[in-house]
Design an enzyme around this catalytic site. Structure first.
Site, PDB file in Angstrom:
ATOM      1  N   LYS A 289     -17.163  40.389  38.241  1.00 46.35           N
ATOM      2  CA  LYS A 289     -17.319  40.138  36.805  1.00 46.35           C
ATOM      3  C   LYS A 289     -18.777  40.316  36.402  1.00 46.35           C
ATOM      4  O   LYS A 289     -19.674  40.138  37.229  1.00 46.35           O
ATOM      5  CB  LYS A 289     -16.924  38.689  36.497  1.00 46.35           C
ATOM      6  CG  LYS A 289     -15.443  38.389  36.591  1.00 46.35           C
ATOM      7  CD  LYS A 289     -15.174  36.934  36.230  1.00 46.35           C
ATOM      8  CE  LYS A 289     -13.692  36.591  36.345  1.00 46.35           C
ATOM      9  NZ  LYS A 289     -12.850  37.300  35.359  1.00 46.35           N
ATOM     10  N   ARG A 363      -2.650  35.732  39.711  1.00 46.06           N
ATOM     11  CA  ARG A 363      -1.226  36.058  39.886  1.00 46.06           C
ATOM     12  C   ARG A 363      -0.879  36.171  41.361  1.00 46.06           C
ATOM     13  O   ARG A 363       0.250  35.901  41.761  1.00 46.06           O
ATOM     14  CB  ARG A 363      -0.887  37.333  39.097  1.00 46.06           C
ATOM     15  CG  ARG A 363      -1.634  38.547  39.549  1.00 46.06           C
ATOM     16  CD  ARG A 363      -1.602  39.663  38.510  1.00 46.06           C
ATOM     17  NE  ARG A 363      -2.525  39.399  37.398  1.00 46.06           N
ATOM     18  CZ  ARG A 363      -2.684  40.215  36.364  1.00 46.06           C
ATOM     19  NH1 ARG A 363      -1.982  41.349  36.286  1.00 46.06           N
ATOM     20  NH2 ARG A 363      -3.541  39.922  35.412  1.00 46.06           N
TER      21      ARG A 363
HETATM   22  N1  BES Z   1      -9.706  33.770  35.556  1.00 49.72           N
HETATM   23  C1  BES Z   1      -9.581  35.021  34.896  1.00 49.72           C
HETATM   24  C2  BES Z   1      -9.054  34.899  33.459  1.00 49.72           C
HETATM   25  C3  BES Z   1      -9.906  34.151  32.473  1.00 49.72           C
HETATM   26  C4  BES Z   1     -10.662  34.837  31.558  1.00 49.72           C
HETATM   27  C5  BES Z   1      -9.873  32.771  32.398  1.00 49.72           C
HETATM   28  C6  BES Z   1     -11.415  34.144  30.618  1.00 49.72           C
HETATM   29  C7  BES Z   1     -10.624  32.080  31.470  1.00 49.72           C
HETATM   30  C8  BES Z   1     -11.399  32.767  30.571  1.00 49.72           C
HETATM   31  C9  BES Z   1      -8.607  35.921  35.674  1.00 49.72           C
HETATM   32  O1  BES Z   1      -8.586  35.744  37.042  1.00 49.72           O
HETATM   33  C10 BES Z   1      -9.019  37.333  35.420  1.00 49.72           C
HETATM   34  O2  BES Z   1     -10.088  37.679  35.834  1.00 49.72           O
HETATM   35  N2  BES Z   1      -8.148  38.112  34.771  1.00 49.72           N
HETATM   36  C11 BES Z   1      -8.431  39.467  34.488  1.00 49.72           C
HETATM   37  C12 BES Z   1      -7.193  40.282  34.816  1.00 49.72           C
HETATM   38  C13 BES Z   1      -7.429  41.774  34.810  1.00 49.72           C
HETATM   39  C14 BES Z   1      -8.382  42.156  35.930  1.00 49.72           C
HETATM   40  C15 BES Z   1      -6.111  42.483  34.985  1.00 49.72           C
HETATM   41  C16 BES Z   1      -8.769  39.574  33.006  1.00 49.72           C
HETATM   42  O3  BES Z   1      -8.201  38.832  32.203  1.00 49.72           O
HETATM   43  O4  BES Z   1      -9.646  40.352  32.669  1.00 49.72           O
HETATM   44 MN    MN Z   2     -10.068  36.921  38.017  1.00 51.25          MN
END
Ligand code: BES
Ligand code: MN
Ligand code: ZN
Length: 511
Positions: A289, A363
Site C-alpha cells: 500500500k 477474503r
Molecule cells: N483492509 C483493506 C480494506 C480497507 C480499506 C479497510 C480502507 C479499511 C479502509 C483490504 O485488505 C484491502 O486492501 N482491500 C483492497 C482489495 C483490492 C486489492 C482488490 C482494496 O480495497 O483496495
Molecule cells: Mn489488504
C-alpha cells in the site's frame, strides 16, 4: 455477572450505572442531563425553569437552544439537589427512536465529560417503552466512557465519571434492561480498545491472548490454533497471508453453549457461526500500500474485535443458541517468504486460489475461517470484515455493506443491525460478478479488479459459505470515525458488536 475491569489489558473504565424512579428535583448529582425536544414544553419536569432562574425559558425564547439534535445548554440550578442542568437537543419528539435516544445519551455524557463532571444523572423522556429506553440510555451513556489516552504519559482526558444515575418515572423492574445496556456498551468499548492497539503490541498471538483473557470472565470456551494446528487443518489461505511476517498467524475460536433453562426445543438446533477478519496490520504485502494513511491499517482486525466483543456479551447474557466465534488472525507483510502475485494457495476445503493481489488478503483468511465455522457445525454464518476500500466508496462512512444469501437470512441480520443501531445497507451478489474472479489456472482469483470491488470480494466469500445461510458485513467505512461528532468520538466505533449480540437472540426468526 461480573463487570468489565479496568485492568491493564482492558482499558476503558467500567460503567458505574444505576437506575432510579426519583423525580428530577430529588436527584443528587453534579449535572442533571435532560433530553429536550423541539418545541418541548417540559411539563413533565415541573419547577425546572424556576430552579434555573428562568434561564431555560429565556434560552428557548432567544433560540439559543431549540431542541435540535445534540444542541447543548448548561445552566446552574438552585433549590434542587443537582448542581447544574444540561439540556441536550433530541429533535422532534415524534421522531424519537432508540437510536436517536442512544446518540443523545452519548452526546449528553460526552458534554458532561468535556466539563469534567464526575457524577451525572440522565433523565429518560419521550415515548419509547421503559425497558427499551433504559437499555438504549445505558448503551449511549456507556459508549461515552471510551478513552484512548492509555499511551499518553500526561494530558489524560480527566477523571473518569464515578457515577451515572438513570432516572425514569414509574417503570417497574428495569434492572435487566440496565444490565443489558451496560454490558453491550462495555463489550463495544472492549472491541474499540482492541482496534486502537498498535500492531507492535497487538500481534495475532497477542490478540489470541486478549481474547482468552476476555473469555476468562465469561462461560466461553476458548481454543487457539497455532501454526502446527493450522498446517494440520490445511488452512493454506491463512498460512499464505501470514507467511511474510515473523509473527505467526492464529485462529481464535470462542464457543458459547447455552446454559440450562434457556434451551430451545427446535431440532436440529441451529448453530450461529461468527467469523471476524483479524488482520493485525495490513501493509498490503508484496502488493504494498502507499505510505499515506497506512497507519490506519492497524485497525484491520476490527471485524475480529467485533466478534470477540459480541461473544463476551452473548456469553454473559446467555443467548439461547450455540454460537461459535472464529477469528482468523495474521499480519500481512512483505518479506522474503511472503506470497507473491501469481502464487496459488490451497484452502482448507481444497479450493485453489490464484493470488492476483496480496492486498486482497482479508477474503483469503475469511475463506479458511468460514470453512472452519462449517467444520465446527455452524448452520448459519455471518462474517464481519474491514474488507474493501470499494465499500467505503459505495456507502461512505455512514453504513456498512450487507451481502449474503438467502434473502431471509440477510433480512434477519438487517433487522438485528437496526435494533442495535449499527447501520448497514443491502448490496447485490449478481452471478455476473463471479466472471471477474475466474482464474485461468486455479479455481478462483482473489481479486476481480476495480469494478464493483465490494461485490466481487463478497462473491469470493460466498464460495466458502458452502450454500449455508450466510451474511457478510463490510465495515471498512464504519469501523473508524474520522472526526469527533457530538454523539461519537473520533476513532474506533465498535461497529457490529451490538448487531452480532442482538442476532444471537433472534433464533425464532431463523429458517
Ligand atoms: N483492509 C483493506 C480494506 C480497507 C480499506 C479497510 C480502507 C479499511 C479502509 C483490504 O485488505 C484491502 O486492501 N482491500 C483492497 C482489495 C483490492 C486489492 C482488490 C482494496 O480495497 O483496495
Ligand atoms: Mn489488504
Ligand atoms: Zn485488509
Amino acid at each position: 455477572m461480573r463487570h468489565y475491569n479496568p485492568q491493564r489489558m482492558i482499558l476503558s473504565p467500567a460503567v458505574p450505572l444505576s437506575v432510579t424512579a426519583n423525580p428530577a428535583s430529588e436527584l443528587v448529582t453534579e449535572l442533571l442531563v435532560i433530553p429536550v425536544f423541539d418545541g418541548d414544553p417540559l411539563e413533565d419536569v415541573p419547577g425546572l425553569d424556576d430552579a434555573a432562574g428562568g434561564h431555560i425559558r429565556r434560552a428557548i425564547e432567544a433560540k439559543e437552544f431549540q431542541g435540535r439534535p445534540y444542541e447543548f445548554f448548561v445552566t446552574p440550578l438552585s433549590g434542587w439537589k443537582a448542581g447544574r442542568v444540561a439540556l441536550v437537543g433530541a429533535g422532534k419528539r415524534a421522531e424519537l427512536d432508540t437510536e436517536r435516544l442512544r446518540r443523545v445519551a452519548t452526546a449528553g455524557a460526552l458534554g458532561a465529560r468535556q466539563r469534567r463532571v464526575t457524577r451525572l444523572a440522565w433523565l429518560v423522556r419521550g415515548d419509547i417503552p421503559a425497558a427499551a429506553a433504559v437499555q438504549a440510555s445505558a448503551e449511549g451513556l456507556g459508549l461515552a466512557r471510551f478513552s484512548i489516552d492509555q499511551y499518553k504519559s500526561s494530558e489524560k482526558t480527566g477523571p473518569p465519571v464515578e457515577e451515572i444515575v438513570i432516572a425514569i418515572a414509574g417503570g417497574g423492574d428495569l434492572a435487566a434492561a440496565l444490565e443489558r445496556g451496560r454490558l453491550l456498551a462495555e463489550c463495544c468499548n472492549m472491541a474499540r480498545d482492541l482496534c486502537n492497539e498498535p500492531s507492535n503490541v497487538l500481534t495475532p498471538r497477542e490478540l489470541a491472548g486478549r481474547a482468552s483473557t476476555i473469555a476468562r470472565d465469561t462461560h466461553l470456551d476458548v481454543d487457539v490454533l497455532d501454526e502446527q494446528a493450522l498446517e494440520r487443518l490445511g488452512m493454506g489461505l491463512l498460512l499464505g497471508v501470514g507467511r511474510g511476517s515473523v509473527e505467526p498467524p492464529r485462529v481464535i475460536v470462542l464457543t458459547h453453549t447455552p446454559r440450562a433453562g434457556t434451551g430451545s426445543s427446535a431440532s436440529p438446533a441451529p448453530v450461529l457461526g461468527l467469523v471476524g477478519k483479524g488482520i493485525t496490520f495490513d501493509t498490503g504485502g508484496i502488493s504494498i500500500k502507499p505510505a499515506d494513511g497506512m497507519e490506519r491499517m492497524k485497525t484491520d482486525m476490527s471485524g475480529g474485535a467485533a466478534v470477540i466483543g459480541a461473544m463476551r456479551a452473548i456469553s454473559l447474557l446467555n443467548a439461547p443458541v450455540k454460537v461459535i466465534g472464529i477469528i482468523p488472525a495474521a499480519e500481512n507483510m512483505p518479506g522474503g517468504r511472503a506470497i507473491k502475485p501469481g502464487d496459488i494457495l490451497t484452502g482448507a476445503g481444497g479450493k485453489t486460489v490464484e493470488v492476483i493481489n496480496t492486498d486482497a488478503e482479508g477474503r483469503l483468511v475469511l475463506g479458511d475461517g468460514l470453512w472452519y465455522a462449517r467444520e465446527l457445525g455452524a448452520t448459519h454464518l455471518v462474517d464481519v470484515a474491514t474488507l474493501t476500500g470499494a465499500c467505503v466508496v459505495a456507502l461512505g462512512k455512514v453504513a456498512s455493506g450487507l451481502f449474503g444469501q438467502p434473502e431471509e437470512w440477510v433480512s434477519v441480520v438487517k433487522r438485528a443491525s437496526h435494533v442495535a443501531g449499527d447501520r448497514c445497507w443491502p448490496m447485490p451478489l449478481y452471478d455476473e460478478y463471479a466472471e471477474q474472479l475466474k482464474s485461468e489456472i486455479a479455481d478462483i482469483m482473489n481479486s476481480g479488479g476495480r469494478p464493483a470491488g465490494a461485490c466481487t470480494a463478497a462473491m469470493f466469500l460466498k464460495e466458502f459459505a458452502g450454500g449455508l445461510p450466510w451474511a457478510h458485513l463490510d465495515i471498512a467505512g464504519t469501523a473508524w470515525a474520522e472526526d469527533n461528532k457530538p454523539w461519537q468520538l473520533k476513532g474506533p466505533t465498535g461497529v457490529a458488536v451490538r448487531t452480532l449480540a442482538e442476532l444471537a437472540f433472534t433464533s425464532d426468526e431463523w429458517k
